[in-house]
Scaffold this motif. Structure first.
Motif, PDB file in Angstrom:
ATOM      1  N   LEU A 312     -14.207  -6.652 -14.060  1.00 42.64           N
ATOM      2  CA  LEU A 312     -12.777  -6.916 -14.043  1.00 42.64           C
ATOM      3  C   LEU A 312     -11.941  -6.357 -13.059  1.00 42.64           C
ATOM      4  N   PRO A 313     -12.111  -5.066 -12.731  1.00 47.22           N
ATOM      5  CA  PRO A 313     -11.219  -4.741 -11.722  1.00 47.22           C
ATOM      6  C   PRO A 313     -11.605  -5.445 -10.501  1.00 47.22           C
ATOM      7  N   THR A 314     -12.914  -5.651 -10.429  1.00 45.34           N
ATOM      8  CA  THR A 314     -13.507  -5.989  -9.041  1.00 45.34           C
ATOM      9  C   THR A 314     -13.156  -7.639  -8.742  1.00 45.34           C
ATOM     10  N   TYR A 315     -13.141  -8.313  -9.894  1.00 41.57           N
ATOM     11  CA  TYR A 315     -12.631  -9.723  -9.950  1.00 41.57           C
ATOM     12  C   TYR A 315     -11.157  -9.937  -9.385  1.00 41.57           C
ATOM     13  N   TYR A 316     -10.410  -8.954  -9.945  1.00 37.82           N
ATOM     14  CA  TYR A 316      -8.873  -8.936  -9.899  1.00 37.82           C
ATOM     15  C   TYR A 316      -8.450  -8.433  -8.731  1.00 37.82           C
ATOM     16  N   ILE A 317      -9.418  -7.968  -8.015  1.00 38.92           N
ATOM     17  CA  ILE A 317      -9.043  -7.695  -6.466  1.00 38.92           C
ATOM     18  C   ILE A 317      -9.455  -8.874  -5.630  1.00 38.92           C
ATOM     19  N   VAL A 318     -10.897  -9.207  -5.822  1.00 40.96           N
ATOM     20  CA  VAL A 318     -11.312 -10.128  -4.896  1.00 40.96           C
ATOM     21  C   VAL A 318     -10.747 -11.685  -4.950  1.00 40.96           C
ATOM     22  N   ALA A 319     -10.542 -11.910  -6.365  1.00 41.59           N
ATOM     23  CA  ALA A 319      -9.935 -13.319  -6.347  1.00 41.59           C
ATOM     24  C   ALA A 319      -8.563 -13.407  -6.228  1.00 41.59           C
ATOM     25  N   PRO A 320      -7.620 -12.503  -6.288  1.00 41.62           N
ATOM     26  CA  PRO A 320      -6.206 -12.660  -5.749  1.00 41.62           C
ATOM     27  C   PRO A 320      -6.076 -12.375  -4.201  1.00 41.62           C
ATOM     28  N   ILE A 364      -0.550 -13.720  -5.850  1.00 41.35           N
ATOM     29  CA  ILE A 364      -0.480 -13.623  -4.304  1.00 41.35           C
ATOM     30  C   ILE A 364       0.117 -12.052  -3.893  1.00 41.35           C
ATOM     31  N   LEU A 365       0.959 -11.614  -4.709  1.00 43.72           N
ATOM     32  CA  LEU A 365       1.282 -10.236  -4.431  1.00 43.72           C
ATOM     33  C   LEU A 365       0.394  -9.164  -4.446  1.00 43.72           C
ATOM     34  N   ILE A 366      -0.433  -9.466  -5.407  1.00 38.58           N
ATOM     35  CA  ILE A 366      -1.943  -8.437  -5.644  1.00 38.58           C
ATOM     36  C   ILE A 366      -2.525  -8.484  -4.399  1.00 38.58           C
ATOM     37  N   GLY A 367      -2.804  -9.884  -3.913  1.00 40.76           N
ATOM     38  CA  GLY A 367      -3.857 -10.125  -3.007  1.00 40.76           C
ATOM     39  C   GLY A 367      -3.272  -9.600  -1.790  1.00 40.76           C
ATOM     40  N   THR A 368      -2.016  -9.810  -1.496  1.00 40.06           N
ATOM     41  CA  THR A 368      -1.469  -9.394  -0.174  1.00 40.06           C
ATOM     42  C   THR A 368      -1.462  -7.933  -0.003  1.00 40.06           C
ATOM     43  N   TYR A 369      -1.220  -7.200  -1.265  1.00 40.09           N
ATOM     44  CA  TYR A 369      -1.360  -5.704  -1.306  1.00 40.09           C
ATOM     45  C   TYR A 369      -2.747  -5.287  -0.991  1.00 40.09           C
ATOM     46  N   VAL A 370      -3.757  -5.629  -1.463  1.00 34.35           N
ATOM     47  CA  VAL A 370      -4.992  -5.227  -1.135  1.00 34.35           C
ATOM     48  C   VAL A 370      -5.566  -5.401   0.003  1.00 34.35           C
ATOM     49  N   LEU A 371      -4.884  -6.562   0.749  1.00 38.89           N
ATOM     50  CA  LEU A 371      -5.296  -6.961   1.935  1.00 38.89           C
ATOM     51  C   LEU A 371      -4.635  -6.390   2.903  1.00 38.89           C
ATOM     52  N   SER A 372      -3.440  -5.546   2.783  1.00 43.59           N
ATOM     53  CA  SER A 372      -2.732  -4.942   3.678  1.00 43.59           C
ATOM     54  C   SER A 372      -3.052  -3.700   4.245  1.00 43.59           C
ATOM     55  N   ALA A 373      -2.848  -3.301   5.457  1.00 41.95           N
ATOM     56  CA  ALA A 373      -3.088  -2.255   6.228  1.00 41.95           C
ATOM     57  C   ALA A 373      -3.118  -0.961   5.384  1.00 41.95           C
ATOM     58  N   GLY A 374      -3.971  -0.185   5.444  1.00 42.04           N
ATOM     59  CA  GLY A 374      -4.201   1.102   4.692  1.00 42.04           C
ATOM     60  C   GLY A 374      -4.569   1.131   3.469  1.00 42.04           C
ATOM     61  N   TYR A 375      -4.853  -0.336   2.843  1.00 43.18           N
ATOM     62  CA  TYR A 375      -5.239  -0.754   1.559  1.00 43.18           C
ATOM     63  C   TYR A 375      -6.610  -1.234   1.526  1.00 43.18           C
ATOM     64  N   TYR A 376      -6.779  -2.129   2.425  1.00 48.37           N
ATOM     65  CA  TYR A 376      -7.938  -2.833   2.834  1.00 48.37           C
ATOM     66  C   TYR A 376      -9.131  -2.483   2.475  1.00 48.37           C
ATOM     67  N   ASP A 377      -9.520  -1.104   3.098  1.00 49.16           N
ATOM     68  CA  ASP A 377     -10.879  -0.433   2.794  1.00 49.16           C
ATOM     69  C   ASP A 377     -10.841   0.244   1.547  1.00 49.16           C
ATOM     70  N   ALA A 378      -9.740   0.351   1.028  1.00 44.47           N
ATOM     71  CA  ALA A 378      -9.649   1.429  -0.472  1.00 44.47           C
ATOM     72  C   ALA A 378      -9.759   0.192  -1.620  1.00 44.47           C
ATOM     73  N   TYR A 379      -9.432  -0.930  -1.421  1.00 41.19           N
ATOM     74  CA  TYR A 379      -9.640  -1.754  -2.507  1.00 41.19           C
ATOM     75  C   TYR A 379     -10.443  -2.967  -1.983  1.00 41.19           C
ATOM     76  N   TYR A 380     -10.048  -3.832  -0.979  1.00 44.58           N
ATOM     77  CA  TYR A 380     -10.583  -5.133  -0.991  1.00 44.58           C
ATOM     78  C   TYR A 380     -12.494  -4.841  -0.529  1.00 44.58           C
ATOM     79  N   VAL A 381     -12.259  -3.889   0.489  1.00 44.90           N
ATOM     80  CA  VAL A 381     -13.764  -3.482   1.065  1.00 44.90           C
ATOM     81  C   VAL A 381     -14.827  -3.016  -0.329  1.00 44.90           C
TER      82      VAL A 381
END
Length: 494
Positions: A312-320, A364-381
């Motif tokens: 669930l947490p994986t999906y709700y990072i990747v999909a947004p 969109i806000l969740i997705g933009t946050y996890v892709l933003s500088a400083g959070y990309y590696d911690a969340y999306y990767v």
């Protein structure tokens, strides 16, 4: 012969070829039913009677010449996420409220090639983001089923393909096109007491489907029987050079696979799916499904999918994250609804604020946050790494089993005014379905029982990549053993 709206696709095809009825008669019966009942359940955003009757007349002409394809004269609902040339395509959103595509999606083009009739565009959660079909800009779709003793309570049909499932269950269409990003075919199918399959990622082209999360989205059918789903998927599937993720694998005869024996088949029961607090009715149905497969000669094996707890947490990072990227194109400049602004930035902000609903904005806000500088590696990767582990769990399981059996949903359909204020509770509706999208494997929901208040409950079959044949074989055995014949309260000719 049964009422025209009660026929299955297989039955209707045979009747049309025998001349027991015409395609125009069959289509008009469904249009009449939709015109009567759709104002109540809102399964269709748009009905297209002129288009449907024109296609039906062409089908009758083909049948008179003893020609036609596998779906000639069969009336279908098309989820309003598939682009249909000359017919409005909204994705359930205000921002695309006036969009009329000049081209046809590959999936719908394949259906037209095989003679299908399009009744209209089915309702959905906005941009396919939701599990209840309450986020549509064109109003919520209503489940045609009612809780026993609570006939005044409107229930959700599931989402995002709620309109597709409701239309099929209410006998407004013989089948429907849908899409599944995290369970959006299987969950509404289970809630509405019908069958639905999400095929392997790449089995059906994504060209011309409004994108939500491109690495997860997959088209599939919803219908009343397993066999009908097989007929539809055979038409939908195939290689498309316009979709780089489309598979060139040969499309099997899925209908024939429905009658395959499952004697000796190894069916896995994942221990991680035995959730704390799982309703007793669903646990009992799961046990019944296991018993049915044993009786059919299958070998039941306990398996482990250890990374399921992270799905669930994986999906709700990747999909947004993917949604944030895909929905960046809706800016009021190139197409879609536009809100004027003082400058370009103001135009963008006003257009997107007015055009997107709360759930789409949230993702969109969740997705933009996890892709933003400083959070990309911690969340999306990190999420992509966990996704690879989830896929590996399945890859290892296929060395021990040929298919997997689980519940389809953690509950029966719930009220339109229940859970809506708690996004996390809504996201939990996908707990049994999202792993199939993350791993890219096929999954099918089959109606198999009812809860204490008479609402349908479904079981889910998961299979190896590109082994929909085994999924259909297992699903057909469950369908036969369950003998599910209950009907919703709201339906054509009811």
């Amino acid at each position: 012969m049964a009422t025209l709206t009660d026929l299955t696709i297989a039955q209707a095809t045979a009747a049309l070829r025998r001349g027991d009825m015409s395609a125009v008669e069959l289509t008009q019966a469904h249009l009449t039913a939709a015109e009567t009942l759709n104002p109540r359940i809102n399964a269709f955003i748009s009905l297209t009677p002129e288009v449907a009757l024109s296609q039906a007349r062409a089908a009758d002409a083909a049948l008179a010449r003893q020609e036609g394809g596998s779906l000639t004269g069969i009336p279908l609902a098309i989820k309003d996420l598939f682009c249909t040339a000359g017919t409005r395509t909204t994705a359930g959103s205000r921002i695309l409220g006036n969009f009329v595509p000049p081209y046809e999606s590959t999936v719908t083009a394949n259906l037209l090639r095989d003679g299908a009739v399009f009744l209209g565009k089915a309702n959905l959660d906005e941009f396919a983001m939701g599990s209840s079909n309450t986020s549509s800009a064109f109003g919520a779709a209503e489940n045609p089923w009612k809780r026993r003793g609570e006939e005044g309570t409107a229930l959700v049909p599931g989402g995002s393909s709620g309109g597709s499932a409701a239309a099929v269950a209410a006998r407004l269409a013989l089948g429907a096109m849908a899409t599944d990003t995290g369970g959006s075919i299987r969950q509404p199918a289970a809630f509405c007491g019908v069958a639905g399959i999400k095929p392997t990622y790449g089995r059906c082209s994504r060209f011309g489907i409004v994108a939500y999360a491109s690495s997860l989205d997959q088209a599939g059918p919803i219908a009343r029987t397993v066999e009908d789903c097989a007929i539809l998927l055979k038409s939908m599937a195939g290689f498309d050079p316009r979709d780089a993720t489309s598979s060139a694998r040969e499309v099997p005869d899925f209908q024939a696979s429905c009658e395959r024996s499952i004697k000796g088949l190894r069916v896995g029961i994942p221990r991680e799916y035995r959730l704390d607090g799982l309703p007793a009715e669903i646990a009992s149905l799961w046990e019944a499904g296991i018993a049915w497969l044993k009786e059919a000669g299958a070998e039941i094996r306990d398996i482990s999918l250890p990374h399921t707890r992270h799905a669930l947490p994986t999906y709700y990072i990747v999909a947004p994250a993917e949604a944030s990227s895909n929905l960046a194109r809706y800016d009021g400049v190139r197409y879609g609804v536009r809100q004027d602004g003082e400058d370009l930035k103001d135009l963008y902000e006003r257009t997107r604020a007015a055009g997107f609903g709360p759930e789409v904005q949230r993702r969109i806000l969740i997705g933009t946050y996890v892709l933003s500088a400083g959070y990309y590696d911690a969340y999306y990767v990190k999420a992509q790494q966990v996704r690879a582990l989830i896929k590996r769990d399945f890859d290892q399981a296929w060395g021990k089993v040929d298919a997997i059996l689980t519940p389809a949903t953690p509950s029966a359909a719930f009220g339109q005014d229940e859970k809506q204020d708690d996004p996390v509770a809504m996201y939990l509706n996908d707990v049994f379905t999202i792993t199939a999208n993350l791993a890219g494997i096929p999954g099918m929901a089959v109606p198999a029982g009812q809860d204490a208040k008479g609402l349908p409950l479904g079981l889910q079959i998961l299979g190896r990549p590109f082994d929909e044949e085994t999924v259909f074989a297992v699903a057909r055995n469950i369908e036969r053993a369950a003998g599910f014949t209950a009907l919703p309260t709201l339906r054509a000719a009811a």
